[in-house]
Scaffold this active site. Structure first.
Site, PDB file in Angstrom:
ATOM      1  N   CYS A 168     -38.725  31.352  -8.232  1.00 24.44           N
ATOM      2  CA  CYS A 168     -39.763  30.320  -8.176  1.00 24.44           C
ATOM      3  C   CYS A 168     -39.446  29.161  -7.245  1.00 24.44           C
ATOM      4  CB  CYS A 168     -40.055  29.791  -9.575  1.00 24.44           C
ATOM      5  SG  CYS A 168     -38.631  29.015 -10.329  1.00 24.44           S
ATOM      6  N   HIS A 206     -39.001  17.030  -4.153  1.00 26.91           N
ATOM      7  CA  HIS A 206     -40.171  17.219  -5.008  1.00 26.91           C
ATOM      8  C   HIS A 206     -41.425  16.603  -4.413  1.00 26.91           C
ATOM      9  CE1 HIS A 206     -37.365  18.704  -7.973  1.00 26.91           C
ATOM     10  NE2 HIS A 206     -38.414  19.405  -8.357  1.00 26.91           N
TER      11      HIS A 206
HETATM   12  C1  PEP Z   1     -35.826  25.143  -7.822  1.00 24.85           C
HETATM   13  O1  PEP Z   1     -34.851  24.422  -7.993  1.00 24.85           O
HETATM   14  O2  PEP Z   1     -35.885  26.033  -6.961  1.00 24.85           O
HETATM   15  C2  PEP Z   1     -37.018  24.991  -8.671  1.00 24.85           C
HETATM   16  C3  PEP Z   1     -37.962  25.890  -8.706  1.00 24.85           C
HETATM   17  O3  PEP Z   1     -37.136  23.875  -9.378  1.00 24.85           O
HETATM   18  P1  PEP Z   1     -37.303  22.438  -8.757  1.00 24.85           P
HETATM   19  O4  PEP Z   1     -37.687  22.577  -7.309  1.00 24.85           O
HETATM   20  O5  PEP Z   1     -38.361  21.772  -9.548  1.00 24.85           O
HETATM   21  O6  PEP Z   1     -35.970  21.807  -8.947  1.00 24.85           O
END
Ligand code: PEP
Ligand code: MG
Length: 685
Positions: A603, A293
């Site tokens: 996403c 993140h």
């Molecule tokens: C993912 O896991 O691809 C996602 C979009 O959520 P995050 O990266 O916040 O876990």
């Protein structure tokens, strides 16, 4: 009163060890001893190491020493003698310091964003305690002061042990720095100020130590002398130790200077959210991978970042000069003059670039065979809201709401959240925004004291929400209320199966009933599920029947499908987005959604990578959400391909057995079909 002028002649100026010697000599006399800089008003108490260091007296500085008291002449002679003997130092320790301060050190890591930056290190230790202010009743103030003194004593014992060990293992030359730490601890400028603060402000000891410590640190970050500025990190260490001993947690970070390059072992997203981003130039961390993140947020904010540097943090000091080259995946500590020159010519700070997007580059993109693909924005912080329009996004496909939690453990009130979601909806415009319920737990740890043994498989996301229903209810109410002011949907993170969806929906339904009973202004919202765990992929048909849409989180899908920790650089080579198992998962989810006639938004980071976006289009995805800054590039590529052709490539990939095979197919097929579109370094290696 007796006084004498003097010049600092030592190569390193009045540095920590010299100052420590000065304090020792000065403290033998009853007279007060004041040191004044002749080029300004700065003055210091010669019996206080912190005070002396704030003079920032480098070589060549002219000073005046003033002694006042019964033994003033002897005191003055002793101090002046010490200055003329260069503080009784052999050159050995100082020489080592010069070597440490000037030897260029290059470290390879993984560049996770664009840009190159020259700045100053600001060390930031994660797991540092959160310090809050508490008002102490008058009768308890003495107890609070005693608590502080006990923490000082404990810190002293710890430092003495560390010093003994350093002396034995590394030699006296390396242990001296702990003498300085011990002197900081005894220094009235620290201890008296903290105790005064406790009493005057009726404050808890933690808060008092933090405020006084931050004040001292901010003086140090402004010092113009490179070597002396480094001492800020010693003070930082001492303050963090004190706070850790007071709170029983880890330590906390200082104010930021304008060119701060944050160096840390690991950074929690909540910490980044808490930083003053106007002052952060770049980030360098020991841990982390492309989809951690921290990396996602750095890209989103246009911050230069290199992760996976392993043991870099411990080699730095606050104030060190550093080059962060995210393109080359490298950091350079103490850059040599020629290195600096090279980077000064090529330096490029990405910053939150606002592109010159013409109006017809808004909205969905049409491929050459006429397929419309929506390009939405992933957003984490309000600082990125403007990027939604600037980059021509079709609204916000994923709002990682947990970044609203400015610190671990601190959930925003319903009103604060309502305001944030209302502004989000406003920024998102006609396409609206999808708010993800807090994806906390795991690496975001709402309570650092309760670190789980296996956080990625622990009480994360929907599990956390169902476990802390009061937190979930507050967030759901804020979203439903804000939905009356703009177009919002809600997505449930990390569902394992339809049972998770049902449990979450029940809370959502209960809260909308309560809002209705209260006659509150609110709107019902569409509810989606994040598909990012293999069990959700394998039961996608069941889940599809009970939600309005899917969001495919490819970051976690890769992590959980391949059992590879997305934030652990040691296993980065096993994190293969183009693994056939991941592609089957995506394909299967898309099919289930098609049959149930619900939309799917992809996403994860995969959607932000132009070559992968083409592959996703080949798997018949028509809705992508990505880092806003990548939208123009993904748009440019998709507008020049035919989905029918991408489909042929995708089908070949689905027939492959390994990630290497898929990557080879992508490389050769893309080069053959779209030679102009993809430069070799834009394709998987
Ligand atoms: C993912 O896991 O691809 C996602 C979009 O959520 P995050 O990266 O916040 O876990
Ligand atoms: Mg995820």
């Amino acid at each position: 009163m007796a006084e004498r002028r003097i010049q600092v002649t030592g190569r390193l100026g009045l540095h920590a060890r010299a100052a420590a010697n000065l304090v020792r000599v000065a403290s033998q006399f009853q007279s007060s001893l004041t040191i004044k800089r002749l080029d300004g008003n700065a003055q210091a108490d010669a019996k206080s190491i912190l005070s002396i260091l704030t003079l920032a007296a480098s070589r060549g500085t002219d000073l005046k020493i003033i002694a006042d008291g019964v033994d003033e002449q002897e005191a003055l002679d002793a101090v002046v003698g010490l200055f003329s003997r260069d503080f009784d130092e052999t050159d050995k320790g100082g020489g080592e310091q010069v070597a440490r301060a000037t030897k260029e050190l290059r470290c390879k890591g993984l560049g996770v964003s664009d840009g190159m930056v020259i700045g100053r290190v600001l060390r930031l230790q994660e797991g540092t305690p959160n310090v809050y202010r508490a008002e102490i009743a008058e009768p308890d103030l003495e107890r609070e002061r005693r608590r502080f003194r006990a923490a000082v004593r404990l810190s002293r014992r710890q430092l003495e042990t560390i010093k003994d060990r350093a002396e034995k293992e590394l030699g006296r030359g390396h242990a001296y720095i702990f003498d300085a730490h011990l002197l900081f601890l005894q220094d009235a400028k620290l201890t008296r100020d903290v105790e005064d603060f406790i009493v005057k402000e009726r404050s808890n000891a933690e808060w008092a130590a933090k405020v006084v410590g931050d004040r001292l640190l901010s003086i140090y970050t402004q010092i113009n002398d490179e070597y002396l500025r480094e001492r800020g990190s010693d003070i930082e260490d001492v303050i963090q130790r004190l706070l850790a001993n007071l709170t029983g947690e880890g330590p906390k970070y200082p104010n930021l200077s304008e060119d701060a390059v944050i160096v840390s072992t690991e950074l929690l997203p909540s910490t980044i959210a808490e930083l003053n981003l106007n002052h952060v130039k770049a980030i360098a961390t020991d841990a982390g991978g492309w989809t951690s993140h921290m990396a996602i947020i750095a890209r989103g904010l246009g911050l230069t970042a290199v992760v996976g540097l392993r043991n870099f943090y411990h080699r730095t000091r606050t104030g060190d000069q550093i080059v962060v080259d995210a393109r080359g995946g490298e950091v350079i500590l103490h850059p040599a003059a020629e290195t600096l020159e090279h980077y000064r010519f090529t330096v490029h700070e990405p910053g939150p670039t606002v592109p010159d997007v013409s109006v017809d580059e808004f909205g969905p993109v049409a491929t050459r065979d006429g397929v419309q693909i929506l390009l939405r924005a992933n957003v984490e912080l309000p600082a990125e809201f403007h990027a939604v329009r600037n980059f021509g996004a079709c609204g916000v496909g994923l709002f990682r709401s947990e970044f609203l939690l400015s610190r671990p453990g601190l959930m925003g009130s319903e009103t604060e959240q309502y305001e944030a979601y209302r502004l989000l909806a406003e920024a998102a415009g006609e396409y609206g925004a999808i708010v993800r319920l807090f994806d906390v737990g795991g690496e975001f740890g709402p309570d650092l004291k309760e670190r789980e043994r296996n956080p990625a498989l622990g009480l994360r996301a929907v599990r956390f929400n169902l476990h802390h229903k009061e937190v979930m209810r507050t967030q759901v109410r804020a979203i439903l209320r804000a939905a009356s002011a703009g177009r919002l949907s809600l997505v449930i993170p990390m569902v394992a199966d339809v049972a998770d969806v049902r449990a979450a929906r029940q809370v959502i339904d209960e809260e909308s009933e309560r809002l209705a009973a209260e006659n509150a202004t609110f709107s019902k919202v569409q509810v989606g599920a994040m598909v990012e765990i293999p069990s959700a992929v394998l039961t996608a048909e069941k889940i599809a029947g009970e939600v309005d849409f899917f969001e495919l989180g490819t970051n976690d899908l890769v992590q959980y499908t391949l059992a590879v920790d997305r934030g652990n650089d040691k296993v980065a080579e096993w994190f293969r987005t183009l693994h056939p198992a991941v592609l089957y998962g995506i394909n299967r989810t898309l099919q289930a959604a098609r049959e149930a006639q619900i939309p799917v938004i992809v996403c994860g980071e995969m959607a932000s990578t132009p070559a992968y976006a083409v592959l996703l289009a080949g798997l018949e995805t028509t809705d992508l959400s990505m880092i806003p800054a990548m939208i123009p590039r993904v748009r440019a590529v998709l507008s020049q391909i035919k989905v029918a052709e991408a489909r042929e490539v995708a089908l070949r990939c689905l027939g492959a057995a390994t990630a290497d095979e898929v990557e080879e197919i992508v490389r050769t097929e893309f080069k053959a079909r779209w030679p102009e579109l993809f430069r070799p370094n834009a394709l998987p290696k």
